[in-house]
Scaffold this active site. Structure first.
Site, short mmCIF file in Angstrom:
data_model
loop_
_atom_site.label_atom_id
_atom_site.label_comp_id
_atom_site.label_asym_id
_atom_site.label_seq_id
_atom_site.Cartn_x
_atom_site.Cartn_y
_atom_site.Cartn_z
CD GLN A 284 -7.04 -21.17 -23.55
OE1 GLN A 284 -7.54 -22.20 -23.09
NE2 GLN A 284 -7.29 -19.98 -23.05
CE1 TYR A 317 -5.25 -10.02 -15.20
CE2 TYR A 317 -7.04 -9.24 -16.61
CZ TYR A 317 -6.41 -9.26 -15.38
OH TYR A 317 -6.93 -8.56 -14.33
CD GLU A 341 0.99 -12.42 -18.91
OE1 GLU A 341 1.28 -12.98 -17.83
OE2 GLU A 341 -0.16 -12.45 -19.40
CG ASP A 384 -7.90 -15.73 -21.45
OD1 ASP A 384 -8.58 -16.21 -20.52
OD2 ASP A 384 -7.25 -16.43 -22.24
CB CYS A 411 -10.76 -21.09 -17.60
SG CYS A 411 -9.77 -20.41 -16.26
#
Length: 455
Positions: A284, A317, A341, A384, A411
């Protein structure tokens, strides 16, 4: 580019600026045609310069070049390179990355709230207005940057730059290959701006990326050399950087990293843990984002009774393991966390970061494949996904996994609303939603949602 587009581009018109739309622009109309206008505020009358305007196009794009009737929420732009009113008189468009810099922070958050509400209604049929919350230092101290007095600056711990043909640091104009030289980057943390990369001759380099961890640990500069750039040229660039800076090169085609000086990763701190993040691996970018999002997600799940000692959960993720670490703390050694991931390098980081947590299983691969091959009775899932969202196939796979709850971090309000519609089609409902202003002076925002089954 068609002849019609060429003749229309850079023509000026006067329009009334209408409502904000997803993507950093507002909607205006000219002779019945929709024009997506950047650098305006709803209610203003402005002169615009067309930047994409084919006669056969369903809509045009434009930048504001003069404000004829000003909104009370308009403020002087803090960054000359990103200011449309300053850039176009000098013969070029503004750089991207601060398209809301002419709007007060309070109005920015209201505009983002409007966009989120519109996407939820249009794509998911949900009528909901959500406050976009200021975070961290912005919430406590209005985020004022001491050197300018402008709120909401110096939050980026990651920055990516282009390089001009003459070797100067630059950034791209919006939706353009044009690189505009820059002499500052006010949204970047002091650890980035203090490098003064704009003073370095970067000939032979195509792209520069910088990571400056919020905890003040060693910074990393990634250089993407142009084909044929000699080692001597790269060494000359490294020599102009401070001694404590790590440097690596990144292959623009394969993404492979090559160590040039120091390490090829940075050390980040969040939620009581240390995280190794390799090269351009995901983290982030807002200095306060990790703590904010971990707090929102664990708060949702804990308050709902879905996250307690012994629970079975998954982090999808997962990146370098930010949420995985917090979930592992919550479920303890009697619970389990499946951490998934897709990127091999980032998955290796997660394995290193969580090696001391026996309740965590790290798996590198596509989310849908891993869930299919490792079925469990999940209490909760955390996801995410990238900006494009999870998509219908993954949403169906998540529903088929039959968790008690899903925490979804996004996002992008459009992809989130689309995915929420897919969840609703499968009998799930939105229980809670929070929105955060993790990208001040841009149109972007972050959301965290709790979804549960209606069954």
């Amino acid at each position: 580019m068609s002849h019609a587009t060429q003749t229309r581009t850079h023509a000026d018109l006067v329009v009334d600026v209408g409502p904000v739309a997803h993507g950093g622009h507002c909607v205006a109309r000219h002779e019945g045609r929709v024009v997506f206008v950047r650098h305006g505020i709803p209610g203003e009358k402005v002169r615009i310069r067309l930047t994409d305007a084919g006669e056969s196009s369903k809509f045009w794009r434009a930048d504001v070049v003069e404000v004829l009737e000003r909104s009370p929420d308009r403020v002087p732009h803090f960054w000359h390179a990103a200011d449309s009113l300053r850039s176009w008189p000098h013969g070029h468009p503004p750089v991207g990355g601060a398209e809301f810099g002419h709007v007060s922070l309070e109005r920015q958050r209201l505009l983002k709230s409007e966009v989120l509400a519109e996407q939820l209604k249009r794509l998911a049929g949900v009528e909901l207005v959500t406050e976009v919350e200021a975070v961290g230092s912005a919430a406590a101290r209005a985020g004022t940057a001491a050197h300018t007095g402008v709120p909401g600056l110096a939050w980026r711990t990651r920055a990516s730059f282009a390089v001009t043909a003459g070797g100067k640091l630059g950034m791209h104009a919006h939706r353009s290959d044009q690189v505009i030289p820059v002499q500052d980057m006010p949204l970047a943390a002091e650890g980035i701006t203090s490098l003064k990369l704009w003073d370095i001759d970067l000939q032979g380099i195509e792209r520069v990326e910088v990571a400056a961890p919020a905890n003040g640990s060693r910074r990393l500069v990634l250089l993407a050399p142009a084909p044929g750039t000699k080692a001597k040229r790269i060494s000359a660039i490294i020599a102009q950087l401070p001694d404590d800076i790590c440097v690596a090169s990144i292959d623009p085609v394969t993404g492979d990293l090559k160590q040039l000086k120091g390490r090829t990763w940075v050390q980040e701190s969040a939620a009581g843990h240390e995280f190794r993040v390799t090269g351009d691996g995901f983290w982030q970018i807002h200095r306060d984002a990790p703590e904010t999002l971990v707090g929102a997600v664990t708060g949702f799940l804990h308050d709902g009774g879905f996250l307690e000692a012994g629970a079975v959960v998954a982090d999808l993720y997962a990146g370098a393991g930010l949420f995985t670490a917090a979930l592992a703390d919550a479920v303890g050694t009697t619970g389990s966390v499946l951490s998934v991931e897709g990127a091999p390098g980032t998955s290796r980081d997660a394995r290193k970061n969580l090696h001391g947590a026996p309740q965590v299983e790290i798996v590198q691969g596509k989310v849908e494949r891993v869930l299919r091959h490792k079925p469990r009775n999940f209490d909760a899932l955390v996801l995410d996904p990238p900006r494009a969202g999870a998509g219908k196939a993954v949403v169906h796979q998540l529903v088929d996994a039959a968790p008690r709850a899903i925490a979804y971090v996004s996002c992008d309000p459009a992809s989130f609303a689309r995915d929420l519609g897919y969840f609703q089609d499968k009998g799930w409902a939105l229980q809670e939603l929070r929105a955060f202003d993790l990208y001040p002076h841009t149109h972007h925002l972050e959301t965290a949602a709790l979804l549960t089954s209606r069954g």
